[in-house]
Design a protein around this motif. Structure first.
Motif, mmCIF file in Angstrom:
data_model
loop_
_atom_site.group_PDB
_atom_site.id
_atom_site.type_symbol
_atom_site.label_atom_id
_atom_site.label_comp_id
_atom_site.label_asym_id
_atom_site.label_seq_id
_atom_site.Cartn_x
_atom_site.Cartn_y
_atom_site.Cartn_z
ATOM 1 N N THR A 108 15.790 13.169 -2.344
ATOM 2 C CA THR A 108 14.887 13.393 -3.468
ATOM 3 C C THR A 108 15.574 14.096 -4.631
ATOM 4 O OG1 THR A 108 12.894 13.395 -2.094
ATOM 5 C CG2 THR A 108 12.775 14.551 -4.204
ATOM 6 N N ARG A 109 16.287 15.166 -4.362
ATOM 7 C CA ARG A 109 16.937 15.916 -5.440
ATOM 8 C C ARG A 109 17.991 15.060 -6.145
ATOM 9 N NH1 ARG A 109 18.633 17.471 -9.252
ATOM 10 N NH2 ARG A 109 19.477 19.502 -9.898
ATOM 11 N N THR A 110 18.729 14.292 -5.395
ATOM 12 C CA THR A 110 19.743 13.422 -5.988
ATOM 13 C C THR A 110 19.105 12.397 -6.910
ATOM 14 O OG1 THR A 110 21.183 13.678 -4.067
ATOM 15 C CG2 THR A 110 21.595 11.783 -5.477
ATOM 16 N N TRP A 111 18.009 11.794 -6.451
ATOM 17 C CA TRP A 111 17.360 10.764 -7.267
ATOM 18 C C TRP A 111 16.657 11.378 -8.483
ATOM 19 C CZ3 TRP A 111 20.597 8.034 -5.550
ATOM 20 C CH2 TRP A 111 20.663 7.437 -4.291
ATOM 21 N N GLN A 112 16.165 12.588 -8.350
ATOM 22 C CA GLN A 112 15.605 13.258 -9.521
ATOM 23 C C GLN A 112 16.684 13.496 -10.574
ATOM 24 O OE1 GLN A 112 13.888 16.750 -7.730
ATOM 25 N NE2 GLN A 112 11.878 15.802 -7.441
ATOM 26 N N GLN A 113 17.886 13.803 -10.114
ATOM 27 C CA GLN A 113 18.990 14.084 -11.025
ATOM 28 C C GLN A 113 19.305 12.880 -11.918
ATOM 29 O OE1 GLN A 113 22.531 15.171 -8.914
ATOM 30 N NE2 GLN A 113 23.632 15.877 -10.727
ATOM 31 N N ILE A 114 19.274 11.676 -11.355
ATOM 32 C CA ILE A 114 19.591 10.488 -12.153
ATOM 33 C C ILE A 114 18.330 9.806 -12.677
ATOM 34 C CG2 ILE A 114 21.790 10.115 -10.976
ATOM 35 C CD1 ILE A 114 20.446 7.847 -9.397
ATOM 36 N N ARG A 115 17.158 10.434 -12.486
ATOM 37 C CA ARG A 115 15.857 9.972 -12.956
ATOM 38 C C ARG A 115 15.503 8.581 -12.412
ATOM 39 N NH1 ARG A 115 14.082 10.991 -18.833
ATOM 40 N NH2 ARG A 115 16.008 9.958 -19.532
ATOM 41 N N LEU A 116 15.598 8.476 -11.093
ATOM 42 C CA LEU A 116 15.326 7.198 -10.445
ATOM 43 C C LEU A 116 13.843 6.829 -10.489
ATOM 44 C CD1 LEU A 116 16.300 4.759 -8.850
ATOM 45 C CD2 LEU A 116 16.126 6.136 -6.756
ATOM 46 N N GLU A 117 12.945 7.787 -10.304
ATOM 47 C CA GLU A 117 11.523 7.463 -10.338
ATOM 48 C C GLU A 117 11.145 6.854 -11.690
ATOM 49 O OE1 GLU A 117 7.150 9.474 -9.455
ATOM 50 O OE2 GLU A 117 8.904 10.757 -9.655
ATOM 51 N N SER B 217 0.813 -1.216 0.000
ATOM 52 C CA SER B 217 0.000 0.000 0.000
ATOM 53 C C SER B 217 0.840 1.258 0.000
ATOM 54 C CB SER B 217 -0.917 0.007 1.234
ATOM 55 O OG SER B 217 -0.133 -0.026 2.407
ATOM 56 N N ARG B 218 2.091 1.106 0.349
ATOM 57 C CA ARG B 218 2.960 2.271 0.410
ATOM 58 C C ARG B 218 3.961 2.216 -0.734
ATOM 59 N NH1 ARG B 218 6.162 4.318 5.782
ATOM 60 N NH2 ARG B 218 6.675 6.385 5.015
ATOM 61 N N THR B 219 4.180 3.271 -1.423
ATOM 62 C CA THR B 219 5.114 3.288 -2.540
ATOM 63 C C THR B 219 6.320 4.150 -2.220
ATOM 64 O OG1 THR B 219 3.953 5.157 -3.536
ATOM 65 C CG2 THR B 219 3.287 2.945 -4.231
ATOM 66 N N ILE B 220 7.391 3.920 -2.992
ATOM 67 C CA ILE B 220 8.615 4.679 -2.773
ATOM 68 C C ILE B 220 8.419 6.148 -3.123
ATOM 69 C CG2 ILE B 220 11.038 4.893 -3.459
ATOM 70 C CD1 ILE B 220 10.996 1.955 -4.153
ATOM 71 N N TRP B 221 7.679 6.395 -4.200
ATOM 72 C CA TRP B 221 7.523 7.756 -4.707
ATOM 73 C C TRP B 221 6.100 8.249 -4.521
ATOM 74 C CZ3 TRP B 221 11.622 10.525 -6.361
ATOM 75 C CH2 TRP B 221 12.806 9.826 -6.649
ATOM 76 N N ALA B 222 5.942 9.461 -4.083
ATOM 77 C CA ALA B 222 4.634 10.107 -3.982
ATOM 78 C C ALA B 222 4.814 11.584 -4.311
ATOM 79 C CB ALA B 222 4.039 9.947 -2.584
#
Length: 453
Positions: free
Chosen positions: A164-173, A148-153
């Motif tokens: 969050t900013r680091t993962w956005q940089q490498i397009r992790l989502e 029921s819980r996801t990594i990204w919201a």
């Protein structure tokens, strides 16, 4: 110091490594674990193993003790080799070698190099945060990856929002959407300071304990040890936590080769590499390095990459126009197609002030203030190329968790070719062509061009 010698001195003790009988994988003579103690040696010597060799004949010739045995006649194309630890650096190859020893070892190419404290795990602890009640109340990374819980919201990384900013940089989502198995079924060996085996973040995410080993202490408990904020303590815990943020359903194989001060030996690093491959690791993360090119370690890497195991190594943190080994050898030689070197950039794709750089560096990733678990149910941020490398290792785990659209040997090329261009950044002009083929890790682009959809 590395020398190739025609003959060998009497030895105080012997460790064997290299070509193994099926299932033996570098095991000691009287145990199913490598080594009977945590003895350390000042030098390490590699000796070819020939047909007709026995434990008794080598012990008689070398004046030492065989701790692990590789039967001669193995199928390894690199040849069977005994790895020998000694507490002296021989001044001449033939000193004291007489009689039976001369007859047994005559004509063999013998290699000697420094062993003790040659490798170190780089990076610096930059922030420490509190305990489990505020950070780990929701469970481990595996729990966050499903249900029921996801990594990204809403574009925010829920597990550790500080990243969050680091993962956005490498397009992790986007990468998680492209690789929905999230690395399931893939084992990544973390050869490092060990990790906090009891940390809530790792529960359910570690390999079978039968695959663990502490090569530094000589036991089956590769626990991160020391005082947080001092030396290398927490380094391996951070590295493993980064991998699991990238690939939450992968499994971590903890192997300890570095002490609390962050340093370790050639022999233990080499043993850990072959151990990991023999026990199912698809990827090996080496967030460690040396200014010296260790033939012993490179031979181990060549052996495992020939088995389609991927090896990711950090480039070093001295801000030098050269990178540390084994990263420096990753783009060439026998291991070139399945090994990768990784440097560091900041959140704006500028070369990190500490990161090494050179023409043969293959890739960079964000390596500053990366948050992950820390010993004692805490969380901490580290900075270093050591933090960039596990992002790439985790990316490979995402790919291996899916059906590949390219051969394994092409994955490192895909990672480099699908990186984001960092050379448009004016700050990086002094480092033109020295921060990777194109530059910074882009997991979404890599997976788009590497796995079937």
């Amino acid at each position: 110091m590395i020398r190739t010698l025609p003959l060998l001195l009497p030895l105080t003790s012997v460790l064997l490594l290299g070509c193994n009988a099926p299932g033996s994988a570098g095991l000691p003579v009287s145990s199913d674990r490598p080594g009977h103690s945590a003895a350390r040696y000042n030098a390490v010597i590699s000796v070819p193993v020939h047909d007709g060799d026995t434990v008794a004949s080598l012990e008689a010739a070398l004046g030492g003790t065989v701790l692990a045995w590789t039967p001669p006649g193995c199928s390894d194309p690199a040849g069977c080799a005994a790895l020998v630890g000694v507490n002296h650096m021989p001044a001449a190859a033939a000193d004291g070698l007489q009689g039976q020893g001369m007859r047994v070892l005559a004509g063999r190419d013998v290699h000697i190099e420094r062993n003790r404290d040659v490798f170190s795990g780089g990076g610096a602890l930059t922030a420490i945060m509190g305990g489990s009640r505020t950070i780990w109340a929701g469970g481990n990374f595996l729990a966050w990856s499903g249900g029921s819980r996801t990594i990204w919201a809403g574009g925010e990384y829920q597990a550790l929002p500080q990243n969050t900013r680091t993962w956005q940089q490498i397009r992790l989502e986007q990468a998680h959407a492209l690789a929905p198995n999230l690395g399931a079924g893939v084992t990544v060996a973390v050869i490092d300071t060990g990790l906090d085996l009891q940390h809530s973040a790792f529960q359910g995410s570690l390999s079978d304990p039968a695959t663990w080993w502490d090569f530094y202490a000589g036991d089956a408990v590769p626990q991160d040890e020391g005082t947080l904020g001092t030396g290398g303590y927490g380094h391996g815990t951070n590295v493993a936590g980064i991998i699991l943020q990238i690939a939450p359903r992968a499994r971590i194989m903890p192997l300890r080769v570095l002490g609390a001060d962050g340093s370790g030996d050639v022999a233990t690093v080499a043993q850990a590499i072959t151990w990991a491959a023999a026990r199912g690791a698809r990827i090996i993360n080496l967030s460690l390095g040396s200014a010296e090119n260790s033939k012993v370690v490179q031979d181990a890497i060549n052996k495992v990459t020939a088995q389609n195991v991927m090896v990711v190594a950090s480039a070093g943190n001295e801000n030098l126009n050269k990178i540390t080994y084994p990263a420096a050898a990753a783009s060439s030689g026998a291991a070139g197609e399945r090994a990768l070197s990784v440097g560091s950039v900041d959140l704006f794709d500028r070369k990190s002030s500490f990161s090494n750089y050179t023409k043969n560096l293959e890739l960079v990733a964000p390596g500053e203030q990366v948050y992950a678990p820390a010993p004692g149910e805490r969380m901490a941020a580290w900075s270093g190329t050591s933090m960039a490398a596990p992002m790439v290792a985790g990316g490979l785990a995402l790919a291996f968790g899916q059906t590949l659209a390219v051969p394994v040997k092409d994955l490192t090329v895909k990672l480099a070719e699908n990186a984001a261009d960092v050379y448009n950044n004016g700050a990086n002009q002094p480092y033109k062509d020295m921060l990777g083929v194109k530059g910074r890790l882009d997991l979404a682009a890599f997976l788009t061009n590497s796995v079937r959809h």
